[in-house]
Design a protein around this motif. Structure first.
Motif, PDB file in Angstrom:
ATOM      1  N   MET A   1       4.732 -10.613  10.101  1.00 57.76           N
ATOM      2  CA  MET A   1       5.114 -11.707   9.236  1.00 57.76           C
ATOM      3  C   MET A   1       4.648 -11.410   7.811  1.00 57.76           C
ATOM      4  SD  MET A   1       4.737 -15.795   9.455  1.00 57.76           S
ATOM      5  CE  MET A   1       5.800 -15.675  10.829  1.00 57.76           C
ATOM      6  N   LEU A   2       5.527 -11.684   6.876  1.00 62.92           N
ATOM      7  CA  LEU A   2       5.198 -11.421   5.480  1.00 62.92           C
ATOM      8  C   LEU A   2       4.630 -12.683   4.851  1.00 62.92           C
ATOM      9  CD1 LEU A   2       8.360  -9.396   4.542  1.00 62.92           C
ATOM     10  CD2 LEU A   2       6.143  -8.544   5.219  1.00 62.92           C
ATOM     11  N   ASP A   3       3.568 -12.494   4.084  1.00 61.05           N
ATOM     12  CA  ASP A   3       2.869 -13.638   3.520  1.00 61.05           C
ATOM     13  C   ASP A   3       3.279 -13.976   2.101  1.00 61.05           C
ATOM     14  OD1 ASP A   3       1.378 -13.991   5.853  1.00 61.05           O
ATOM     15  OD2 ASP A   3      -0.111 -12.548   5.198  1.00 61.05           O
ATOM     16  N   THR A   4       3.775 -13.037   1.360  1.00 61.58           N
ATOM     17  CA  THR A   4       4.051 -13.297  -0.046  1.00 61.58           C
ATOM     18  C   THR A   4       5.480 -12.937  -0.412  1.00 61.58           C
ATOM     19  OG1 THR A   4       3.470 -11.087  -0.825  1.00 61.58           O
ATOM     20  CG2 THR A   4       1.648 -12.663  -0.598  1.00 61.58           C
ATOM     21  N   ASP A   5       5.933 -13.498  -1.528  1.00 62.98           N
ATOM     22  CA  ASP A   5       7.258 -13.157  -2.035  1.00 62.98           C
ATOM     23  C   ASP A   5       7.339 -11.673  -2.364  1.00 62.98           C
ATOM     24  OD1 ASP A   5       8.196 -15.743  -1.788  1.00 62.98           O
ATOM     25  OD2 ASP A   5       7.720 -16.289  -3.855  1.00 62.98           O
ATOM     26  N   GLU A   6       6.235 -11.110  -2.844  1.00 61.48           N
ATOM     27  CA  GLU A   6       6.225  -9.685  -3.187  1.00 61.48           C
ATOM     28  C   GLU A   6       6.414  -8.828  -1.941  1.00 61.48           C
ATOM     29  OE1 GLU A   6       6.679  -7.201  -6.183  1.00 61.48           O
ATOM     30  OE2 GLU A   6       6.030  -9.260  -6.544  1.00 61.48           O
ATOM     31  N   GLU A   7       5.793  -9.221  -0.843  1.00 57.22           N
ATOM     32  CA  GLU A   7       5.964  -8.479   0.405  1.00 57.22           C
ATOM     33  C   GLU A   7       7.413  -8.584   0.897  1.00 57.22           C
ATOM     34  OE1 GLU A   7       2.777 -10.246   2.613  1.00 57.22           O
ATOM     35  OE2 GLU A   7       1.303  -8.837   1.804  1.00 57.22           O
ATOM     36  N   LYS A   8       8.033  -9.726   0.715  1.00 57.02           N
ATOM     37  CA  LYS A   8       9.448  -9.892   1.081  1.00 57.02           C
ATOM     38  C   LYS A   8      10.325  -8.992   0.206  1.00 57.02           C
ATOM     39  CE  LYS A   8       8.759 -14.580   2.672  1.00 57.02           C
ATOM     40  NZ  LYS A   8       8.862 -15.987   2.336  1.00 57.02           N
ATOM     41  N   LYS A   9       9.963  -8.891  -1.070  1.00 62.41           N
ATOM     42  CA  LYS A   9      10.697  -8.026  -2.005  1.00 62.41           C
ATOM     43  C   LYS A   9      10.587  -6.556  -1.572  1.00 62.41           C
ATOM     44  CE  LYS A   9       9.989  -7.490  -6.718  1.00 62.41           C
ATOM     45  NZ  LYS A   9       9.497  -7.998  -7.993  1.00 62.41           N
ATOM     46  N   ILE A  10       9.409  -6.158  -1.148  1.00 67.41           N
ATOM     47  CA  ILE A  10       9.186  -4.781  -0.674  1.00 67.41           C
ATOM     48  C   ILE A  10      10.054  -4.513   0.550  1.00 67.41           C
ATOM     49  CG2 ILE A  10       7.475  -3.249   0.394  1.00 67.41           C
ATOM     50  CD1 ILE A  10       5.403  -4.667  -1.530  1.00 67.41           C
ATOM     51  N   LEU A  11      10.107  -5.466   1.457  1.00 68.40           N
ATOM     52  CA  LEU A  11      10.932  -5.326   2.646  1.00 68.40           C
ATOM     53  C   LEU A  11      12.400  -5.124   2.255  1.00 68.40           C
ATOM     54  CD1 LEU A  11      10.503  -5.481   5.733  1.00 68.40           C
ATOM     55  CD2 LEU A  11      11.189  -7.863   5.588  1.00 68.40           C
ATOM     56  N   GLU A  12      12.868  -5.871   1.280  1.00 73.73           N
ATOM     57  CA  GLU A  12      14.249  -5.705   0.798  1.00 73.73           C
ATOM     58  C   GLU A  12      14.456  -4.311   0.211  1.00 73.73           C
ATOM     59  OE1 GLU A  12      17.130  -7.568   0.994  1.00 73.73           O
ATOM     60  OE2 GLU A  12      15.914  -8.675   2.441  1.00 73.73           O
ATOM     61  N   MET A  13      13.481  -3.821  -0.529  1.00 73.67           N
ATOM     62  CA  MET A  13      13.579  -2.464  -1.102  1.00 73.67           C
ATOM     63  C   MET A  13      13.695  -1.413  -0.012  1.00 73.67           C
ATOM     64  SD  MET A  13      10.794  -2.464  -4.110  1.00 73.67           S
ATOM     65  CE  MET A  13      10.719  -3.880  -5.183  1.00 73.67           C
ATOM     66  N   LEU A  14      12.959  -1.617   1.065  1.00 69.31           N
ATOM     67  CA  LEU A  14      12.965  -0.640   2.150  1.00 69.31           C
ATOM     68  C   LEU A  14      14.286  -0.616   2.919  1.00 69.31           C
ATOM     69  CD1 LEU A  14       9.299  -0.976   3.433  1.00 69.31           C
ATOM     70  CD2 LEU A  14      10.305   0.928   2.134  1.00 69.31           C
ATOM     71  N   LYS A  15      15.143  -1.602   2.672  1.00 67.89           N
ATOM     72  CA  LYS A  15      16.480  -1.581   3.274  1.00 67.89           C
ATOM     73  C   LYS A  15      17.329  -0.454   2.679  1.00 67.89           C
ATOM     74  CE  LYS A  15      17.013  -6.292   4.908  1.00 67.89           C
ATOM     75  NZ  LYS A  15      17.825  -7.508   4.835  1.00 67.89           N
ATOM     76  N   LYS A  16      16.876   0.118   1.573  1.00 68.60           N
ATOM     77  CA  LYS A  16      17.590   1.242   0.954  1.00 68.60           C
ATOM     78  C   LYS A  16      17.264   2.565   1.650  1.00 68.60           C
ATOM     79  CE  LYS A  16      17.565  -1.068  -3.486  1.00 68.60           C
ATOM     80  NZ  LYS A  16      16.952  -1.123  -4.794  1.00 68.60           N
ATOM     81  N   VAL A  17      16.243   2.554   2.498  1.00 70.17           N
ATOM     82  CA  VAL A  17      15.810   3.768   3.190  1.00 70.17           C
ATOM     83  C   VAL A  17      16.584   3.889   4.504  1.00 70.17           C
ATOM     84  CG1 VAL A  17      13.859   4.995   4.211  1.00 70.17           C
ATOM     85  CG2 VAL A  17      13.516   3.608   2.151  1.00 70.17           C
ATOM     86  N   LEU A  18      17.393   4.938   4.609  1.00 71.72           N
ATOM     87  CA  LEU A  18      18.228   5.133   5.791  1.00 71.72           C
ATOM     88  C   LEU A  18      17.665   6.202   6.708  1.00 71.72           C
ATOM     89  CD1 LEU A  18      21.797   5.254   4.177  1.00 71.72           C
ATOM     90  CD2 LEU A  18      20.622   3.273   5.156  1.00 71.72           C
ATOM     91  N   ASP A  19      17.887   6.005   8.006  1.00 68.02           N
ATOM     92  CA  ASP A  19      17.667   7.083   8.964  1.00 68.02           C
ATOM     93  C   ASP A  19      18.874   7.997   8.787  1.00 68.02           C
ATOM     94  OD1 ASP A  19      18.159   8.607  11.391  1.00 68.02           O
ATOM     95  OD2 ASP A  19      16.541   7.437  12.297  1.00 68.02           O
ATOM     96  N   PRO A  20      18.673   9.236   8.323  1.00 64.81           N
ATOM     97  CA  PRO A  20      19.804  10.118   8.016  1.00 64.81           C
ATOM     98  C   PRO A  20      20.688  10.471   9.205  1.00 64.81           C
ATOM     99  CG  PRO A  20      17.746  11.045   7.179  1.00 64.81           C
ATOM    100  CD  PRO A  20      17.394   9.854   8.023  1.00 64.81           C
ATOM    101  N   GLU A  21      20.161  10.358  10.403  1.00 67.59           N
ATOM    102  CA  GLU A  21      20.970  10.660  11.590  1.00 67.59           C
ATOM    103  C   GLU A  21      21.816   9.462  12.010  1.00 67.59           C
ATOM    104  OE1 GLU A  21      18.868  14.033  14.158  1.00 67.59           O
ATOM    105  OE2 GLU A  21      17.808  12.106  14.239  1.00 67.59           O
ATOM    106  N   LEU A  22      21.247   8.276  11.944  1.00 71.49           N
ATOM    107  CA  LEU A  22      21.947   7.073  12.388  1.00 71.49           C
ATOM    108  C   LEU A  22      22.681   6.350  11.264  1.00 71.49           C
ATOM    109  CD1 LEU A  22      19.154   5.664  14.737  1.00 71.49           C
ATOM    110  CD2 LEU A  22      21.197   6.966  15.386  1.00 71.49           C
TER     111      LEU A  22
END
Length: 104
Positions: A1-22
């Motif tokens: 569970m994310l506690d802060t808006d900043e942590e939610k923002k980081i999670l959104e940024m990590l959506k740009k990271v793809l598994d290159p195989e899948l």
């Protein structure tokens, strides 16, 4: 569970990271188990796993996550913590992840 808006923002940024195989992002794959952001210490900790311990793209995924956060938080200490428990499973996929992989 994310506690802060900043942590939610980081999670959104990590959506740009793809598994290159899948070609599905690491959030929708359920690979990110936790994110913490310490503004005072300028530190970000990400706990994640890979699809398997022998994942041939593991280094690329970790490096991409590291670079994504370093680019958005210059000067911050970024820690990517790789764990194997709990193991990656279909149950951790988001609805988008299931759809992209044909499970829905």
């Amino acid at each position: 569970m994310l506690d802060t808006d900043e942590e939610k923002k980081i999670l959104e940024m990590l959506k740009k990271v793809l598994d290159p195989e899948l070609m599905v992002n690491i959030i929708d794959l359920g690979l990110v188990y936790g994110v913490t952001f310490d503004a005072q210490g300028r530190q970000i900790d990400v706990t994640l796993t890979l699809t398997s311990p022998g994942c041939p793209m593991g280094g690329i995924i970790i490096e991409d996550a590291q670079q994504t956060l370093e680019n958005n938080y210059p000067g911050s200490e970024i820690n990517i913590n790789l764990v194997w428990e709990p193991a990656c499973s279909i149950e951790r996929l988001t609805e988008n992840g299931k759809a992209e992989l044909g499970y829905s």
